[in-house]
Design an enzyme around this catalytic site. Structure first.
Site, short mmCIF file in Angstrom:
data_model
loop_
_atom_site.label_atom_id
_atom_site.label_comp_id
_atom_site.label_asym_id
_atom_site.label_seq_id
_atom_site.Cartn_x
_atom_site.Cartn_y
_atom_site.Cartn_z
N ILE B 475 -34.91 40.56 12.10
CA ILE B 475 -35.70 40.45 10.86
C ILE B 475 -36.03 41.82 10.30
O ILE B 475 -36.88 41.95 9.42
CB ILE B 475 -37.01 39.67 11.12
CG1 ILE B 475 -37.80 40.29 12.27
CG2 ILE B 475 -36.70 38.21 11.38
CD1 ILE B 475 -39.16 39.66 12.49
N GLY B 478 -34.27 45.74 14.06
CA GLY B 478 -33.13 46.44 14.66
C GLY B 478 -32.56 45.77 15.89
O GLY B 478 -31.87 46.42 16.69
N ALA B 704 -37.71 48.28 29.19
CA ALA B 704 -38.27 48.30 27.83
C ALA B 704 -39.45 47.35 27.74
O ALA B 704 -39.57 46.40 28.52
CB ALA B 704 -37.20 47.89 26.82
N GLU B 709 -45.44 43.84 17.46
CA GLU B 709 -46.77 43.42 17.02
C GLU B 709 -47.79 44.57 17.06
O GLU B 709 -48.57 44.75 16.14
CB GLU B 709 -47.31 42.31 17.95
CG GLU B 709 -46.31 41.22 18.28
CD GLU B 709 -46.27 40.12 17.25
OE1 GLU B 709 -47.18 40.04 16.41
OE2 GLU B 709 -45.30 39.34 17.26
#
Lengths: 206, 756
Positions: B475, B478, B704, B709
């Site tokens: 969205i 990436g 990761a 958010e």
């Protein structure tokens, strides 16, 4: 989408009835230089129809002549009649800039410009910016700085940049910020958009 | 475990920077978003919306609309299945409408003009009902009722740890405050769009969604079809920010119209429709009691919150109880009332309830620090959870997990150093005279990572090129790039040979979607697993060709070699050609709360503001956003997310409130002009400084963590705290408009000087 479907107006019922009557063979009067399947269904000339007009303009170097309802915006003309969907509909109210294209060197909101207003104009859209595979320096700069996230506003950002840098080749950052302030980016990649504009300015000088 | 293998190998692709792999498509207009697509014979849809905030449809006559030439289908609640939209209480079209703007009927016609002309030809008889907009008033006796079971959604959500009454009694100081955030717009540049096409009993929907599989699940329920008969595609999506994280009415309405008209139908929302009928950020009213001991320890916290869920709410929302994850609090109680009112739909929006909660909690902690004369950073450092601390795994208060890879303290320390926190004046204003005063503020944030079922598959073609298939989306975060990087790293091929196909339910296994910090974290794990599956297959194929065992060979730079003898090697392409069959790898992972080790992603925001006492303007002079991102997969993507998210958090401080007319419940500012999302001039983005803290995690791909958010959470609290530090006024209601600032400044002056 067939133009017969898109260009519905109060008189279109009559037009359709007319078409059904076998007048299709005469339907070449509203001509266009780039034939599309849709044009096969174009009605006969409606010169007497005050709700429609013939618009002629050059888009990305190609001359077009099309008959459209007067209410057709430039954005609709580009997206629906020429299938150039790079310019986006973000608000349809000149409040976001996603629809920005360059008309006679000026960045305009195509959602609130009528196609008939652009008659005779030279229009540049995002699709016409690169030369073949060679990206325009502005596009290169937006890639170099990742001046976008979702990309929905990007065509508009780039076209505003194009008109701006053609007008002001070596802007200050503050000039650039003001020039770009009519283009919303909800992902808020603003720092990178600004960097892209400044780098593009340098690349275009080179 | 994948993690252990990773640490023994130098990373070749992961940790790099640079543009996303689909950058050219996005800067040339070639990226096709849902609204750009055209299908042969496609119709255009428009939706008739309720002018009333609350009404029952007593009668609806569509005959006049249907008679208009060019109209091909009209649907009303009579056509919609009596099945709620997935995760919601709302049906696609409802007999009782609960907000002004709710869909009542829809039309598919040959063009937009015809559809628009037909809308007023639908005769609707409304039985207008009383409405309520305020969440607390909605709970009072005699309030208008939205649902048969009342306005309160389920039971109040309660979290209890220790004994809060006793805890508060034991405190040396207790303060009690109320913080308010209004209903806010949280949409994206691309308005909602859906195209539906039926081929026999097979439904295909192109949708601007973050969660294609959730949309698919909803449509299978609406039309009683198996998963195999519903395909949802979301290739390029023009932003989401949570508002597209679940199924919505638009996809079902398009499918209903298309089924009736027997032609493809495109439904594109106008901006006004997107503002009214998507998900908004829910209003919160948070009552906080905080108690501390003299030694600076946070001892008790009692929170009561009213969540204005609006007419409908996607899934169960509310505050995320962040405070319990960030701070050590022995005695805690939070009670959340999730209340239905006649404001538009709410749902997950960037951070869900975390920005609202951070505003309340981190403002209250700042107020406490001021009362006690403590440094706000020192106070937080004293109380934030550290590695190894107990932490709640689920929604209960029980701290049954162990916090790992947590660096809230480091975020605070690095952020404070960057903004030079030591220069902060302990007195509001610090003796600054003149119309403008500067101040510093801090707020802490954090969030969990992803979760749920994630899936992906990876195909290695006969020429050695690689395709990643996943049904969550890109969205703008990436993910096409970062997930491809994970596949390239795991397989040992260059990134350039990997392509990612995003958001197609028919070609990829089930995946929850792109929301809640989960695409990279959860789908990324699935991609890693799928790539590893391929790698095993490739090594097993190649080993006999190199006269070695699979354990003796490795794949790197698209060449399979014998580890002990690099001269014995074969390009991947040759291996694949000799193999003569594609390699297909499957990866599905479920991350659940069963893990005892809990890893979350922390952040700390520091801001320096300048407040103009004469105009009420708050200027952001510097903003430092320090975030734990785990292993950064692509540093450019990480920084872009932090910068953009920070501005979205700042946007909440100045604008984007949705206002409603008390007389009829209608929204007063459903346009960009009146909502004022920030332009490039509103905040100087050059003043935002991301600090990327690469703190390798345990459970995400290559360590990761999720990030989407978090950067949006802390803006409201950090700015409010900085404004207090600058001029001594406490802003407890967002947005911080100039009028609000001036009003607070006027109240601050002694009565004598005000009347003078």
């Amino acid at each position: 989408m067939a133009d017969e479907d898109r260009d519905h107006s109060d008189l279109s019922v009559t037009r359709r009835a007319f078409l059904k009557g076998g007048a299709l063979a005469t339907g070449a009067l509203s001509s266009t230089l780039i034939p599309t399947p849709a044009d096969a269904q174009l009605p006969v000339a409606t010169e007497s129809d005050p709700r429609r007009s013939v618009v002629e303009m050059t888009v990305n170097g190609v001359a077009y002549r099309k008959e459209v309802p007067n209410r057709t915006t430039l954005l609709q003309f580009l997206r629906e009649h020429l299938t150039l969907t790079g310019a986006k509909m973000g608000c349809d109210r000149a409040q976001c800039g996603a629809c920005t294209v360059v008309v006679n060197g000026r960045n305009v909101y195509s959602c609130t410009t009528l196609a008939v207003e652009a008659t005779g104009a030279e229009v540049l859209t995002i699709e016409g910016l690169a030369k073949g595979d060679a990206l325009h320096p502005i596009q290169q700069a937006f890639i170099q700085h990742s001046g976008f996230q979702c990309g929905f506003c990007t065509s508009g950002q780039i076209m505003t940049t194009k008109a701006f840098l053609d007008r002001v080749p070596r802007p200050t950052e503050d000039e650039a910020r003001r020039a770009m302030s009519g283009n919303l980016c909800r992902c808020a990649a603003y720092k990178r958009i600004l960097e892209s504009v400044m780098t593009a300015s340098r690349l275009m000088q080179a | 475990m994948a993690q252990q293998q990773n640490t023994t190998r130098t990373l070749r692709v992961i940790g790099g920077d640079g543009p996303v792999i689909d950058a050219v498509e996005r800067v040339t207009g070639q990226a096709k978003y849902t609204g750009d697509l055209e299908l042969p014979g496609m119709l255009v849809a428009r939706v008739l919306r309720s002018p009333h905030a609350h009404a029952r449809i007593a009668g609806i006559d569509t005959s006049r609309a249907e008679a208009l030439p060019g109209v091909k289908a009209v649907v009303t609640h009579k056509d919609a299945a009596k099945v709620p939209i997935w995760g919601n209480r709302q049906r696609a079209l409802n007999e009782q409408v609960r907000f002004a703007g709710e869909a009542v009927a829809a039309i598919a016609a040959v063009d937009e003009e015809t559809a628009a002309k037909a809308l007023p030809l639908i005769d609707v008889k409304y039985e207008v009902l009383p409405f309520v907009l305020d969440p607390e008033k909605a709970l009072e006796p005699g309030a208008p009722q939205l649902f048969a079971d009342g306005n309160l959604e389920g039971q109040p959500r309660v979290l209890i740890r220790g004994d809060v009454e006793r805890g508060l009694a034991e405190c040396d100081r207790v303060i009690e405050r109320v913080y308010h955030t209004p209903t806010m717009w949280s949409g994206s540049m691309e308005p909602r769009a859906a195209i539906a096409q039926w081929e026999g009993n097979k439904l295909t929907v192109w949708a601007s969604t973050q969660a294609p599989c959730r949309v698919q699940t909803n449509l299978t329920g609406q039309f009683n079809l198996p998963d195999s008969q519903v395909r949802v595609i979301a290739s390029y999506v023009g932003g989401g920010f949570g508002t597209k994280s679940a199924a919505h009415v638009d996809e079902t309405i398009a499918a209903l119209l298309s089924r009736k008209a027997r032609r493809p139908v495109k439904l594109q929302y106008s901006r006004e429709e997107e503002i009214l009928d998507s998900n908004t950020r829910f209003e919160t009213r948070v009552y906080v009691k905080v108690g501390v001991k003299r030694d600076m320890t946070l001892h008790a916290m009692d929170v009561k919150a009213y969540i204005n869920q609006g007419a409908y709410h996607v899934r169960l929302g509310g505050l995320g109880n962040q405070a319990t994850h960030i701070y050590r609090i022995p005695h805690l109680r939070t009670v959340q009332y999730r209340v239905h009112t006649n404001v538009p739909n709410t749902g997950p929006t960037r951070g869900v309830g975390d920005p609202q909660e951070t505003f309340a909690i981190d403002s209250a902690l700042d107020e406490m620090a001021v009362e006690m004369g403590w440094d706000p950073v020192e106070f937080r450092l004293k109380n934030v959870k550290r590695n190894g601390d107990p932490i709640a795994r689920g929604g209960s208060g029980a701290e049954d997990g162990r916090l790992v890879a947590q660096v809230t303290d480091r975020c605070l320390e690095e952020g404070a150093a960057r903004i030079d926190w030591s220069r902060r004046s302990t007195l509001p204003g610090g003796g600054q005279t003149g119309p403008r005063a500067r101040g510093l503020g801090v707020a802490v944030t954090e969030r969990g990572n992803g979760g749920g079922l994630a899936g992906a598959s990876v195909t290695v073609n006969l020429d050695g090129s690689v395709v990643v298939f996943y049904a969550s989306t890109d969205i703008g975060t990436g993910s096409r790039t970062t997930l491809s990087m994970i596949a390239a790293e795991t397989l040992g091929v260059p990134l350039a040979s990997v392509r990612a196909v995003a958001g197609d339910t028919e070609v990829a296994p089930y995946d929850g979607g792109s929301y809640g910090n989960r695409t990279l974290y959860s789908t990324g794990r699935a991609v890693e697993a799928a790539a590893r599956d391929c790698l095993d297959d490739i090594l097993a194929t190649a080993a006999p060709m190199l006269k070695a065992s699979p354990a003796e060979v490795e794949l790197g730079d698209a060449v399979v070699r014998v580890k002990a003898d690099a001269s014995r090697s074969l390009p991947l392409r040759d291996v694949m050609q000799r193999r003569g069959r594609s390699v297909v790898g499957d990866g599905s992972v479920t991350q659940s709360q069963a893990e005892t080790n809990v890893e979350r992603a922390a952040g700390a925001h520091f801001v320096e503001v300048e407040v103009d006492r004469e105009t009420g303007k708050i200027r952001i002079l510097r903003y430092v956003s320090a975030h734990d991102v785990g292993q950064p997969i692509n540093v450019t993507v990480v920084e872009n997310q932090i910068e953009g998210g920070t501005i979205q958090g700042l946007a909440l401080t100045q604008a984007e409130e949705l206002r409603f007319d008390a007389r009829d419940g209608r929204c007063l500012n459903a346009s960009f002009l009146d909502l004022k999302p920030p332009t490039m001039l509103d905040f100087d983005a050059r003043r935002i400084e991301p600090i990327v803290i690469a703190n390798i995690g345990e459970q995400g791909p290559y360590g990761a963590k999720g990030l989407g958010e978090n950067p949006c959470h802390a803006g409201m609290a950090a700015v409010a705290n900085a404004v207090y530090n600058a001029v001594g006024i406490r802003l407890r209601r967002v947005p911080f408009t100039r009028a609000e600032v001036l009003r607070a400044l006027a109240e601050q002056r002694p009565a004598s000087s005000r009347t003078a």
